[in-house]
Write an enzyme that holds these catalytic residues in place. Structure first.
Site, PDB file in Angstrom:
ATOM      1  N   HIS A   1       0.773  -1.120  -0.221  1.00 49.90           N
ATOM      2  CA  HIS A   1       0.340   0.187   0.118  1.00 49.90           C
ATOM      3  C   HIS A   1       0.545   1.600   0.023  1.00 49.90           C
ATOM      4  O   HIS A   1       1.783   1.576   0.516  1.00 49.90           O
ATOM      5  CB  HIS A   1      -0.949   0.075   1.350  1.00 49.90           C
ATOM      6  CG  HIS A   1      -0.551   0.615   2.341  1.00 49.90           C
ATOM      7  ND1 HIS A   1      -0.261   1.447   3.373  1.00 49.90           N
ATOM      8  CD2 HIS A   1       0.079  -0.423   3.290  1.00 49.90           C
ATOM      9  CE1 HIS A   1       0.752   1.347   4.521  1.00 49.90           C
ATOM     10  NE2 HIS A   1       0.152   0.109   4.659  1.00 49.90           N
TER      11      HIS A   1
ATOM     12  N   ASP B   1       6.487   2.203   6.622  1.00 53.17           N
ATOM     13  CA  ASP B   1       4.971   2.133   6.501  1.00 53.17           C
ATOM     14  C   ASP B   1       4.636   2.735   4.849  1.00 53.17           C
ATOM     15  O   ASP B   1       3.612   3.403   5.305  1.00 53.17           O
ATOM     16  CB  ASP B   1       4.432   2.417   7.717  1.00 53.17           C
ATOM     17  CG  ASP B   1       3.180   1.244   7.461  1.00 53.17           C
ATOM     18  OD1 ASP B   1       3.150   0.280   6.875  1.00 53.17           O
ATOM     19  OD2 ASP B   1       1.720   2.080   8.495  1.00 53.17           O
TER      20      ASP B   1
ATOM     21  N   GLU C   1      -5.017   1.529   2.636  1.00 58.57           N
ATOM     22  CA  GLU C   1      -5.202   0.364   3.216  1.00 58.57           C
ATOM     23  C   GLU C   1      -5.332   1.014   4.917  1.00 58.57           C
ATOM     24  O   GLU C   1      -5.929   0.679   5.869  1.00 58.57           O
ATOM     25  CB  GLU C   1      -3.600  -0.317   3.232  1.00 58.57           C
ATOM     26  CG  GLU C   1      -3.640  -0.974   3.948  1.00 58.57           C
ATOM     27  CD  GLU C   1      -2.741  -0.912   5.734  1.00 58.57           C
ATOM     28  OE1 GLU C   1      -3.013  -1.301   6.898  1.00 58.57           O
ATOM     29  OE2 GLU C   1      -2.294   0.434   5.496  1.00 58.57           O
TER      30      GLU C   1
ATOM     31  N   GLU D   1       4.293  -5.245   5.148  1.00 56.49           N
ATOM     32  CA  GLU D   1       4.180  -4.296   5.973  1.00 56.49           C
ATOM     33  C   GLU D   1       5.700  -4.565   6.870  1.00 56.49           C
ATOM     34  O   GLU D   1       6.261  -5.621   6.693  1.00 56.49           O
ATOM     35  CB  GLU D   1       3.034  -4.526   7.246  1.00 56.49           C
ATOM     36  CG  GLU D   1       1.346  -4.070   6.281  1.00 56.49           C
ATOM     37  CD  GLU D   1       1.363  -2.964   6.196  1.00 56.49           C
ATOM     38  OE1 GLU D   1       1.798  -2.132   6.582  1.00 56.49           O
ATOM     39  OE2 GLU D   1       0.050  -3.175   5.868  1.00 56.49           O
TER      40      GLU D   1
END
Length: 352
Positions: A68, A99, A126, A151
């Site tokens: 994402h 992230d 996300e 992630e």
């Protein structure tokens, strides 16, 4: 390859993909990725409200990597421009670097120096608990059997994590003077507080439960609103809470438990506002079967296997759809969503 990874990461971080407000289009960051993968078949889909996905496929792979690209909003605590990558001797600092734009940069760099089959799904929704991109992808005939979701896992394969559910409860009462003898039972706020006390006691009693290194039921009452003033019986109250079950716990059964703790005469609404399944998904037997398949995938790729984690990821959506899924990426979740967010250069190099 680290130099190339950082070059891509600098560009990715410079694109504002904060969510909210999710002012993301099919251009910008997605146009950049498209230009960097000239030998891939690329499809960009606008799912509405800033949810955009890019599917890039080379050859005929059975495994897909998902990353994402949206980030959380930046806070005033940043010591520099969050959209300008800063690189020190051991880390890369920037909004989304950990992230999880670092993984995106590494995948792009790796794709540019290889020629084999590969598939990437980049998404932008996300961080808002609004998985339109993944839902749209899984609803199509995609042909993939394995998924690796990026992630921050410190370069370890995570095979299991909790599910997540968010709930809004509305309580109703009967307005009146607080000196009334029945004020204790008529107040919407009192009924909300009684429910909260019972819910907390129930959650504490689940501490003995175990699954794959995870223990107990995670639970949080995030917001309570209601009432007017101290000398008036509260006519209404609202509670927002969330819980994160073990993969072995039944989500619907937990909802029935929490709903049943409320005074039926006072409970006006009980609404689940978001649900994400556990990883692996399914009942106890099916979840264990899927966990073992994910372990075989990690072993086949020589990935070190880490512990199960308490945070939720979209890997569970792939698992629920029948794909063998695991979570794997550079960075530490402790750095995600923080001011001056960073990812170590060593982990970026290792991931690429």
């Amino acid at each position: 390859m680290l130099e190339q990874v950082l070059q891509h990461l600098e560009v990715l971080v410079s694109h504002d993909t904060r969510n909210p407000p999710r002012a993301i289009t099919t251009g910008g960051i997605f146009e950049y990725i498209r230009t960097q993968l000239p030998d891939f078949r690329v499809e960009v889909v606008d799912h509405g409200a800033g949810a955009v996905s890019l599917l890039a496929v080379r050859g005929a792979p059975r495994r897909i990597f998902n990353v994402h690209l949206d980030t959380v909003p930046s806070s005033p605590a940043w010591t520099g421009d969050p959209l300008k990558l800063r690189v020190t001797a051991d880390r890369a600092i920037g909004l989304g670097a950990c992230d999880i734009k670092g993984a995106a940069a590494a995948l792009i760099a790796a794709a540019q120096v290889t020629q084999g089959d590969a598939a990437f799904l980049f998404s932008s929704d996300e961080e808002a608990n609004d998985p339109r991109c993944i839902a749209g992808f899984l609803a199509r005939e995609h042909g993939f059997s394995e998924a690796i979701i990026a992630e921050p896992t410190q370069g370890q394969a995570v095979l299991a994590h909790r599910g997540i559910s968010a709930v809004r409860m509305a309580f109703t009462g009967q307005a009146g003077h607080a000196s009334a003898e029945n004020a204790l039972s008529l107040s919407a706020v009192h009924n909300a507080m009684r429910w909260g006390t019972d819910a907390l006691a129930y959650v504490k009693a689940q501490n003995h439960l175990r699954f794959g290194g995870l223990t107990g039921l995670r639970f949080n009452i995030g917001r309570v609103e209601g009432g007017i003033k101290a000398n008036m019986i509260a006519p209404s109250a609202e509670v927002r809470f969330g819980f994160r079950p073990l993969p072995s716990q039944d989500m619907d059964a937990l909802h029935a438990q929490f709903r049943g703790m409320a005074n039926a005469d006072a409970l006006a609404e009980y609404e689940e506002t978001f649900r994400g399944p556990s990883l692996p998904s399914g009942d106890v037997a099916r979840a264990e079967e899927r966990r073992l398949a994910a372990r075989d995938l990690a072993d086949g790729l020589d990935l070190p296997i880490g512990n199960a984690v308490d945070f939720w990821t979209e890997a569970s959506l792939f698992s629920e759809a029948g794909l063998t899924a695991l979570v794997y990426g550079p960075g530490d979740i402790a750095q995600a969503h923080t001011a001056d967010e960073w990812v170590s250069l060593e982990q970026l190099q290792g991931y690429a």
